[in-house]
Design a protein around this motif. Structure first.
Motif, PDB file in Angstrom:
ATOM      1  N   ALA A  67      -4.821  11.576 -24.494  1.00  0.00           N
ATOM      2  CA  ALA A  67      -5.501  10.499 -25.218  1.00  0.00           C
ATOM      3  C   ALA A  67      -6.976  10.828 -25.411  1.00  0.00           C
ATOM      4  CB  ALA A  67      -5.346   9.176 -24.466  1.00  0.00           C
ATOM      5  N   ILE A  68      -7.610  11.350 -24.374  1.00  0.00           N
ATOM      6  CA  ILE A  68      -9.029  11.720 -24.485  1.00  0.00           C
ATOM      7  C   ILE A  68      -9.203  12.853 -25.489  1.00  0.00           C
ATOM      8  CG2 ILE A  68     -10.981  12.732 -23.212  1.00  0.00           C
ATOM      9  CD1 ILE A  68     -10.535   9.773 -22.644  1.00  0.00           C
ATOM     10  N   ASP A  69      -8.309  13.824 -25.445  1.00  0.00           N
ATOM     11  CA  ASP A  69      -8.402  14.954 -26.381  1.00  0.00           C
ATOM     12  C   ASP A  69      -8.246  14.492 -27.821  1.00  0.00           C
ATOM     13  OD1 ASP A  69      -8.807  16.682 -24.278  1.00  0.00           O
ATOM     14  OD2 ASP A  69      -6.700  17.358 -24.200  1.00  0.00           O
TER      15      ASP A  69
ATOM     16  N   GLY B 114       1.317  10.342 -10.655  1.00  0.00           N
ATOM     17  CA  GLY B 114      -0.078  10.745 -10.871  1.00  0.00           C
ATOM     18  C   GLY B 114      -0.251  11.875 -11.857  1.00  0.00           C
ATOM     19  N   PRO B 115       0.451  12.991 -11.675  1.00  0.00           N
ATOM     20  CA  PRO B 115       0.279  14.094 -12.622  1.00  0.00           C
ATOM     21  C   PRO B 115       0.685  13.723 -14.060  1.00  0.00           C
ATOM     22  CG  PRO B 115       1.320  14.870 -10.606  1.00  0.00           C
ATOM     23  CD  PRO B 115       1.262  13.379 -10.525  1.00  0.00           C
ATOM     24  N   ALA B 116       1.748  12.967 -14.210  1.00  0.00           N
ATOM     25  CA  ALA B 116       2.168  12.552 -15.550  1.00  0.00           C
ATOM     26  C   ALA B 116       1.132  11.625 -16.176  1.00  0.00           C
ATOM     27  CB  ALA B 116       3.528  11.863 -15.484  1.00  0.00           C
ATOM     28  N   LEU B 117       0.603  10.701 -15.411  1.00  0.00           N
ATOM     29  CA  LEU B 117      -0.416   9.793 -15.939  1.00  0.00           C
ATOM     30  C   LEU B 117      -1.693  10.545 -16.276  1.00  0.00           C
ATOM     31  CD1 LEU B 117       0.060   6.722 -13.591  1.00  0.00           C
ATOM     32  CD2 LEU B 117       0.665   6.892 -15.994  1.00  0.00           C
ATOM     33  N   GLN B 118      -2.016  11.538 -15.480  1.00  0.00           N
ATOM     34  CA  GLN B 118      -3.202  12.346 -15.760  1.00  0.00           C
ATOM     35  C   GLN B 118      -3.024  13.114 -17.071  1.00  0.00           C
ATOM     36  OE1 GLN B 118      -4.165  15.075 -12.642  1.00  0.00           O
ATOM     37  NE2 GLN B 118      -6.169  15.567 -13.484  1.00  0.00           N
ATOM     38  N   GLY B 119      -1.825  13.624 -17.316  1.00  0.00           N
ATOM     39  CA  GLY B 119      -1.550  14.317 -18.570  1.00  0.00           C
ATOM     40  C   GLY B 119      -1.644  13.401 -19.773  1.00  0.00           C
TER      41      GLY B 119
ATOM     42  N   ALA C 168       0.836  -1.199   0.000  1.00  0.00           N
ATOM     43  CA  ALA C 168       0.000   0.000   0.000  1.00  0.00           C
ATOM     44  C   ALA C 168       0.876   1.256   0.000  1.00  0.00           C
ATOM     45  CB  ALA C 168      -0.927  -0.007   1.212  1.00  0.00           C
ATOM     46  N   GLY C 169       1.954   1.231   0.766  1.00  0.00           N
ATOM     47  CA  GLY C 169       2.870   2.376   0.792  1.00  0.00           C
ATOM     48  C   GLY C 169       3.514   2.625  -0.555  1.00  0.00           C
ATOM     49  N   LEU C 170       3.915   1.559  -1.231  1.00  0.00           N
ATOM     50  CA  LEU C 170       4.509   1.714  -2.562  1.00  0.00           C
ATOM     51  C   LEU C 170       3.506   2.253  -3.573  1.00  0.00           C
ATOM     52  CD1 LEU C 170       6.722  -1.490  -2.848  1.00  0.00           C
ATOM     53  CD2 LEU C 170       7.494   0.880  -2.806  1.00  0.00           C
ATOM     54  N   VAL C 171       2.279   1.785  -3.497  1.00  0.00           N
ATOM     55  CA  VAL C 171       1.245   2.273  -4.413  1.00  0.00           C
ATOM     56  C   VAL C 171       1.015   3.765  -4.188  1.00  0.00           C
ATOM     57  CG1 VAL C 171      -1.230   2.164  -4.942  1.00  0.00           C
ATOM     58  CG2 VAL C 171       0.105   0.056  -4.745  1.00  0.00           C
ATOM     59  N   ILE C 172       0.937   4.183  -2.936  1.00  0.00           N
ATOM     60  CA  ILE C 172       0.727   5.607  -2.624  1.00  0.00           C
ATOM     61  C   ILE C 172       1.909   6.434  -3.110  1.00  0.00           C
ATOM     62  CG2 ILE C 172       0.564   7.254  -0.719  1.00  0.00           C
ATOM     63  CD1 ILE C 172      -1.105   5.095   0.754  1.00  0.00           C
ATOM     64  N   LEU C 173       3.120   5.947  -2.895  1.00  0.00           N
ATOM     65  CA  LEU C 173       4.311   6.675  -3.327  1.00  0.00           C
ATOM     66  C   LEU C 173       4.377   6.807  -4.846  1.00  0.00           C
ATOM     67  CD1 LEU C 173       7.061   7.952  -2.511  1.00  0.00           C
ATOM     68  CD2 LEU C 173       8.047   5.680  -2.835  1.00  0.00           C
ATOM     69  N   ILE C 174       4.141   5.714  -5.548  1.00  0.00           N
ATOM     70  CA  ILE C 174       4.177   5.741  -7.018  1.00  0.00           C
ATOM     71  C   ILE C 174       3.063   6.622  -7.557  1.00  0.00           C
ATOM     72  CG2 ILE C 174       3.843   4.317  -9.082  1.00  0.00           C
ATOM     73  CD1 ILE C 174       5.347   2.076  -7.544  1.00  0.00           C
TER      74      ILE C 174
END
Length: 67
Positions: free
Chosen positions: A60-62, A50-55, A39-45
């Motif tokens: 892709a959606i655009d 997160g911001p890069a994956l969101q971009g 769980a700690g590793l998932v939160i850290l990654i």
């Protein structure tokens, strides 16, 4: 033929089986530690990527909706 050895072996087997049944609690602290570390590793990654994956997702959606 002497059955003394066989009876003794059977008694020893039953005693060992009963002892193993009492001691079979598993490695609960180990699994708890593995779960918490995962769980700690998932939160850290997620925090780092997160911001890069969101971009990437937004791009892709655009592209899909831009046709």
């Amino acid at each position: 033929m002497c059955l003394c050895g066989t009876v003794l072996s059977m008694k020893m087997l039953q005693a060992r089986r009963a002892q193993l049944a009492r001691d079979d609690r598993g490695d609960v602290p180990g699994w708890v530690l593995i779960t918490l570390m995962t769980a700690g590793l998932v939160i850290l990654i997620w925090a780092l990527a997160g911001p890069a994956l969101q971009g990437v997702f937004q791009q892709a959606i655009d592209r899909v909706t831009g046709f």
